[in-house]
Design a protein around this motif. Structure first.
Motif, PDB file in Angstrom:
ATOM      1  N   HIS A 233     -28.608  -3.592 -12.699  1.00 27.26           N
ATOM      2  CA  HIS A 233     -28.861  -2.304 -13.342  1.00 27.26           C
ATOM      3  C   HIS A 233     -28.994  -2.518 -14.846  1.00 27.26           C
ATOM      4  CE1 HIS A 233     -27.943   0.033  -9.723  1.00 27.26           C
ATOM      5  NE2 HIS A 233     -27.081  -0.942  -9.471  1.00 27.26           N
ATOM      6  N   ALA A 234     -29.914  -1.789 -15.471  1.00 36.08           N
ATOM      7  CA  ALA A 234     -30.106  -1.888 -16.917  1.00 36.08           C
ATOM      8  C   ALA A 234     -30.602  -0.556 -17.452  1.00 36.08           C
ATOM      9  CB  ALA A 234     -31.110  -2.987 -17.238  1.00 36.08           C
ATOM     10  N   LEU A 235     -30.227  -0.237 -18.681  1.00 34.92           N
ATOM     11  CA  LEU A 235     -30.755   0.920 -19.382  1.00 34.92           C
ATOM     12  C   LEU A 235     -31.888   0.408 -20.260  1.00 34.92           C
ATOM     13  CD1 LEU A 235     -30.470   3.949 -19.949  1.00 34.92           C
ATOM     14  CD2 LEU A 235     -28.957   3.343 -21.840  1.00 34.92           C
ATOM     15  N   VAL A 236     -33.094   0.950 -20.073  1.00 40.12           N
ATOM     16  CA  VAL A 236     -34.279   0.466 -20.775  1.00 40.12           C
ATOM     17  C   VAL A 236     -34.964   1.637 -21.470  1.00 40.12           C
ATOM     18  CG1 VAL A 236     -36.548  -0.607 -20.467  1.00 40.12           C
ATOM     19  CG2 VAL A 236     -34.600  -1.423 -19.121  1.00 40.12           C
ATOM     20  N   ASP A 237     -35.395   1.410 -22.706  1.00 39.02           N
ATOM     21  CA  ASP A 237     -36.190   2.398 -23.437  1.00 39.02           C
ATOM     22  C   ASP A 237     -37.630   1.895 -23.432  1.00 39.02           C
ATOM     23  OD1 ASP A 237     -37.485   4.098 -25.167  1.00 39.02           O
ATOM     24  OD2 ASP A 237     -35.942   4.006 -26.722  1.00 39.02           O
ATOM     25  N   PRO A 238     -38.490   2.406 -22.533  1.00 41.64           N
ATOM     26  CA  PRO A 238     -39.859   1.908 -22.409  1.00 41.64           C
ATOM     27  C   PRO A 238     -40.681   2.046 -23.686  1.00 41.64           C
ATOM     28  CG  PRO A 238     -39.308   3.282 -20.534  1.00 41.64           C
ATOM     29  CD  PRO A 238     -38.207   3.442 -21.543  1.00 41.64           C
ATOM     30  N   GLY A 239     -40.318   2.988 -24.552  1.00 44.32           N
ATOM     31  CA  GLY A 239     -41.045   3.166 -25.796  1.00 44.32           C
ATOM     32  C   GLY A 239     -40.693   2.143 -26.856  1.00 44.32           C
ATOM     33  N   ALA A 240     -39.550   1.476 -26.728  1.00 42.44           N
ATOM     34  CA  ALA A 240     -39.091   0.556 -27.770  1.00 42.44           C
ATOM     35  C   ALA A 240     -38.770  -0.847 -27.248  1.00 42.44           C
ATOM     36  CB  ALA A 240     -37.855   1.134 -28.454  1.00 42.44           C
ATOM     37  N   ASP A 241     -38.260  -0.975 -26.035  1.00 35.86           N
ATOM     38  CA  ASP A 241     -37.816  -2.277 -25.528  1.00 35.86           C
ATOM     39  C   ASP A 241     -39.001  -3.126 -25.083  1.00 35.86           C
ATOM     40  OD1 ASP A 241     -35.219  -1.536 -25.970  1.00 35.86           O
ATOM     41  OD2 ASP A 241     -34.817  -0.979 -23.892  1.00 35.86           O
ATOM     42  N   ARG A 242     -38.905  -4.402 -25.360  1.00 37.55           N
ATOM     43  CA  ARG A 242     -39.890  -5.377 -24.908  1.00 37.55           C
ATOM     44  C   ARG A 242     -39.131  -6.624 -24.476  1.00 37.55           C
ATOM     45  NH1 ARG A 242     -42.498  -1.605 -24.349  1.00 37.55           N
ATOM     46  NH2 ARG A 242     -44.153  -0.845 -25.647  1.00 37.55           N
ATOM     47  N   GLY A 243     -39.779  -7.471 -23.736  1.00 38.29           N
ATOM     48  CA  GLY A 243     -39.138  -8.716 -23.333  1.00 38.29           C
ATOM     49  C   GLY A 243     -38.785  -8.704 -21.864  1.00 38.29           C
ATOM     50  N   SER A 244     -37.963  -9.645 -21.484  1.00 36.49           N
ATOM     51  CA  SER A 244     -37.641  -9.828 -20.076  1.00 36.49           C
ATOM     52  C   SER A 244     -36.366  -9.086 -19.701  1.00 36.49           C
ATOM     53  CB  SER A 244     -37.492 -11.319 -19.783  1.00 36.49           C
ATOM     54  OG  SER A 244     -36.541 -11.889 -20.655  1.00 36.49           O
ATOM     55  N   LEU A 245     -36.229  -8.846 -18.397  1.00 35.16           N
ATOM     56  CA  LEU A 245     -35.016  -8.268 -17.831  1.00 35.16           C
ATOM     57  C   LEU A 245     -34.302  -9.372 -17.055  1.00 35.16           C
ATOM     58  CD1 LEU A 245     -36.495  -4.892 -16.577  1.00 35.16           C
ATOM     59  CD2 LEU A 245     -34.939  -5.223 -18.492  1.00 35.16           C
ATOM     60  N   VAL A 246     -33.105  -9.717 -17.497  1.00 37.39           N
ATOM     61  CA  VAL A 246     -32.352 -10.801 -16.865  1.00 37.39           C
ATOM     62  C   VAL A 246     -31.578 -10.248 -15.684  1.00 37.39           C
ATOM     63  CG1 VAL A 246     -30.610 -12.598 -17.197  1.00 37.39           C
ATOM     64  CG2 VAL A 246     -32.154 -11.991 -19.082  1.00 37.39           C
ATOM     65  N   MET A 247     -31.823 -10.842 -14.524  1.00 41.31           N
ATOM     66  CA  MET A 247     -31.105 -10.429 -13.317  1.00 41.31           C
ATOM     67  C   MET A 247     -29.756 -11.126 -13.268  1.00 41.31           C
ATOM     68  SD  MET A 247     -34.083  -9.944 -10.528  1.00 41.31           S
ATOM     69  CE  MET A 247     -32.926  -9.045  -9.524  1.00 41.31           C
ATOM     70  N   ASN A 248     -28.774 -10.443 -12.735  1.00 39.18           N
ATOM     71  CA  ASN A 248     -27.414 -10.928 -12.674  1.00 39.18           C
ATOM     72  C   ASN A 248     -27.208 -11.814 -11.448  1.00 39.18           C
ATOM     73  OD1 ASN A 248     -24.517 -11.064 -12.574  1.00 39.18           O
ATOM     74  ND2 ASN A 248     -24.462  -9.208 -13.810  1.00 39.18           N
ATOM     75  N   GLN A 249     -26.470 -12.909 -11.630  1.00 41.55           N
ATOM     76  CA  GLN A 249     -26.122 -13.783 -10.504  1.00 41.55           C
ATOM     77  C   GLN A 249     -25.188 -13.064  -9.548  1.00 41.55           C
ATOM     78  OE1 GLN A 249     -27.342 -16.996 -10.117  1.00 41.55           O
ATOM     79  NE2 GLN A 249     -26.451 -16.943  -8.092  1.00 41.55           N
ATOM     80  N   GLY A 250     -24.246 -12.305 -10.106  1.00 43.98           N
ATOM     81  CA  GLY A 250     -23.330 -11.530  -9.282  1.00 43.98           C
ATOM     82  C   GLY A 250     -22.253 -12.365  -8.625  1.00 43.98           C
ATOM     83  N   GLU A 251     -21.385 -11.666  -7.945  1.00 42.89           N
ATOM     84  CA  GLU A 251     -20.292 -12.289  -7.198  1.00 42.89           C
ATOM     85  C   GLU A 251     -20.584 -12.159  -5.713  1.00 42.89           C
ATOM     86  OE1 GLU A 251     -17.802 -13.860  -8.712  1.00 42.89           O
ATOM     87  OE2 GLU A 251     -18.656 -13.291 -10.655  1.00 42.89           O
TER      88      GLU A 251
END
Length: 188
Positions: free
Chosen positions: A124-142
């Motif tokens: 889960h991530a909070l993203v601002d499509p108008g300002a954020d750029r770059g990659s979304l890192v997925m979590n390895q998790g437990e």
């Protein structure tokens, strides 16, 4: 209070005096995005004209889903849900290079990335499509594992969904032919 606009986009509504937040929401398939306006209605006012409300255009949001080592992840289900408004959700899947593109509202959105296999957690991530750029890192998790049984017999191919108390999805899987399952969960 909900109200519809007429064919020209005009609306009127009787309201009590006070401070109001109005959300203006275009149809789901529109190229326009929702917006919000705050206003105050005084007790002496009989009419308040908000004038023209300009709906912003959707913005093209491009990104890439990567694992914790920085490798692109293909086949990730990407869901972007509006915060407020009608909670419209837009969905797509990453391509073979882990890339995706979506037409989104230019407001912060709640993203949920669902991996294609069991090596990564639902992220889960909070993203601002108008300002954020770059990659979304997925979590390895437990890793969480177990066996689903009924009367001592494993239940095959059962859907397992792990959600928090507010219903937010944190993991999903199917049990194997003997009822065993394993999921990776993002810590929260």
């Amino acid at each position: 209070i909900e109200t519809e606009t007429d064919g020209d986009g005009v609306f009127n509504r009787s309201l009590l005096p006070g401070r109001w937040e109005a959300e203006f929401i275009p149809p789901f398939d529109s190229k326009l995005a929702p917006t919000q306006v705050s206003f105050e209605l005084e007790s002496e006012q009989s009419v308040l004209n908000l004038s023209d409300i300009l709906l912003p255009s959707r913005t093209t949001f491009s990104s890439i889903a990567i694992d914790p080592a920085g490798n692109p992840v293909s086949g990730v289900a990407v869901n972007a849900r509006e915060l407020g408004f009608n909670h419209y959700t837009r969905s797509t899947t990453t391509n073979s290079d882990g890339r995706f593109e979506m037409e989104l509202s230019p407001h912060p959105m709640a993203f949920m990335l669902v991996p294609p296999g069991q090596d990564l957690a639902v992220t889960h991530a909070l993203v601002d499509p108008g300002a954020d750029r770059g990659s979304l890192v997925m979590n390895q998790g437990e890793l969480v594992e177990g066996r689903l049984t009924s009367r001592g017999i494993g239940v095959p191919f059962a859907l397992i969904e792990v959600r928090d108390s507010e219903g937010l999805l944190y993991a999903t899987s199917l049990s194997d032919p003997d009822g065993f399952f394993s999921v990776r969960m993002e810590p929260h």
